[in-house]
Every structure is written in C-alpha cells, then in structure tokens.
Design an enzyme around this catalytic site. Structure first.
Site, PDB file in Angstrom:
ATOM      1  N   HIS A  80      39.629  57.242  44.225  1.00 39.97           N
ATOM      2  CA  HIS A  80      38.917  56.431  43.198  1.00 39.97           C
ATOM      3  C   HIS A  80      37.869  57.215  42.383  1.00 39.97           C
ATOM      4  O   HIS A  80      37.443  58.329  43.078  1.00 39.97           O
ATOM      5  CB  HIS A  80      38.404  55.286  44.060  1.00 39.97           C
ATOM      6  CG  HIS A  80      39.211  54.576  44.669  1.00 39.97           C
ATOM      7  ND1 HIS A  80      38.956  53.172  45.171  1.00 39.97           N
ATOM      8  CD2 HIS A  80      40.589  54.289  44.362  1.00 39.97           C
ATOM      9  CE1 HIS A  80      40.360  52.651  45.370  1.00 39.97           C
ATOM     10  NE2 HIS A  80      41.227  53.233  45.189  1.00 39.97           N
ATOM     11  N   GLU A  82      34.577  56.388  42.070  1.00 43.25           N
ATOM     12  CA  GLU A  82      33.249  56.524  43.054  1.00 43.25           C
ATOM     13  C   GLU A  82      33.577  57.727  43.995  1.00 43.25           C
ATOM     14  O   GLU A  82      32.608  58.665  43.817  1.00 43.25           O
ATOM     15  CB  GLU A  82      32.914  55.489  43.740  1.00 43.25           C
ATOM     16  CG  GLU A  82      33.122  54.196  42.893  1.00 43.25           C
ATOM     17  CD  GLU A  82      34.299  53.676  42.983  1.00 43.25           C
ATOM     18  OE1 GLU A  82      35.378  53.999  42.599  1.00 43.25           O
ATOM     19  OE2 GLU A  82      34.375  52.320  43.300  1.00 43.25           O
ATOM     20  N   CYS A 105      35.844  49.463  46.352  1.00 43.40           N
ATOM     21  CA  CYS A 105      36.309  49.094  47.168  1.00 43.40           C
ATOM     22  C   CYS A 105      35.597  49.417  48.606  1.00 43.40           C
ATOM     23  O   CYS A 105      34.560  50.178  48.559  1.00 43.40           O
ATOM     24  CB  CYS A 105      37.653  49.605  47.356  1.00 43.40           C
ATOM     25  SG  CYS A 105      37.949  51.135  48.030  1.00 43.40           S
ATOM     26  N   CYS A 108      35.352  53.271  49.304  1.00 46.46           N
ATOM     27  CA  CYS A 108      34.313  53.650  48.349  1.00 46.46           C
ATOM     28  C   CYS A 108      32.846  53.302  48.885  1.00 46.46           C
ATOM     29  O   CYS A 108      31.916  54.012  48.712  1.00 46.46           O
ATOM     30  CB  CYS A 108      34.703  53.359  47.000  1.00 46.46           C
ATOM     31  SG  CYS A 108      35.949  54.381  46.325  1.00 46.46           S
TER      32      CYS A 108
END
Length: 161
Positions: A80, A82, A105, A108
């Site tokens: 992801h 992040e 999420c 993260c």
C-alpha cells in the site's frame, strides 16, 4: 510595487496534491492510491503509491482481484501507498503528517502507529463500514493519532499526451 499572489494553494492542498500525483505512478488497474508524508515545518519527507514490492517484475504479478487459484490475486502481493512511503523514507517520519488519497487499512494503521506519524489526512474512504476500516479507526484512536477527511480543493492534475 506589485503585490504577492493571494490565490496560492494551502499546505493541505499542496501535500494532498503530491499524494494525488504519486497515485498516478500506480500500475494497479482498479485502485490507485498515493501518499505523502510532510514534516511539521512543511517539507515533503517521503512519498509512496500502491504497487508490487521493489525488485519484483510487476509484469509477472497478478493485478486482478480474483484468479485461477487462491494465490492469483493482487491483494496478497501489493504494498500500500502508506506502507511504501514509510518504508522508503530516507528520513524519520516521527511527528509528521500523512496525506493519503484513501483511508488507510488496518495493516497500514499499524505501520503509521509504529513509525510515530502524528496525524492522518485522507481524501476518500472506499470501505467505511468494512471490518478493516473499523479496525484501522480503532487502532488510530487508541494510539491517539487524529485522522480527518481532507477538506481542501481536489487539484486537477492531468498528464497531457
């Protein structure tokens, strides 16, 4: 003597614009997410976008949500935005603000907490009622990390061909 411009973008708009531009690097066919981490003194510390792990040939990786077998979907492999921004930073992100185009999420959120990021600003929330997003909010709240919906202008960033 001329006057300075007054229609310049605000800091939130600037950093979210960097996150939006970063999202355009993603090769994901369905969801492109970008992140920008800004220091307290308004400097870009790092950026990231969702994509396959460094060094892997992304032409050989699955990009679909489903496949012929259980291992043939992108969710098992994609990093992801992040996560990439935090891991790929050359400077500490502790005390910084994370600007991200989609709400983080739960995985993260854990990385955000562990890295010491102090605030999260997000542009959209794709799955607000999902277990994943509810867990993410719970983690961030427990860690005392405020998160807020971005309220600035969505910059019109286009690539002309």
């Amino acid at each position: 003597m001329s006057q300075k411009r007054t229609d310049y973008i605000k800091w939130d708009e600037y950093f979210m614009g960097v996150a939006q531009l970063s999202a355009m690097r993603s090769k994901d066919p369905s969801t492109q997410v970008g992140a920008c981490v800004a220091s307290p003194d308004h400097k870009v510390v790092t950026m990231g976008y969702n994509g396959m792990p460094v060094g892997l040939d992304d032409d050989e990786m699955p990009w679909g949500k489903e496949g012929k077998d259980d291992l043939d979907n992108k969710y098992l492999y994609v990093c992801h935005a992040e996560f990439n921004a935090i891991l790929n930073s050359y400077a500490p992100v502790k005390g910084c603000i994370l600007y991200v185009t989609m709400f983080p999420c739960n995985e993260c959120a854990k990385a955000i907490i562990q890295s010491g990021i102090k605030e999260v600003v997000y542009m959209t929330e794709k799955y607000p009622d999902s277990q994943m997003d509810r867990a993410s909010k719970r983690l961030l709240l427990m860690a005392g990390i405020p998160f807020r919906l971005y309220e600035g202008r969505k910059l019109d960033i286009r690539v002309e061909e």
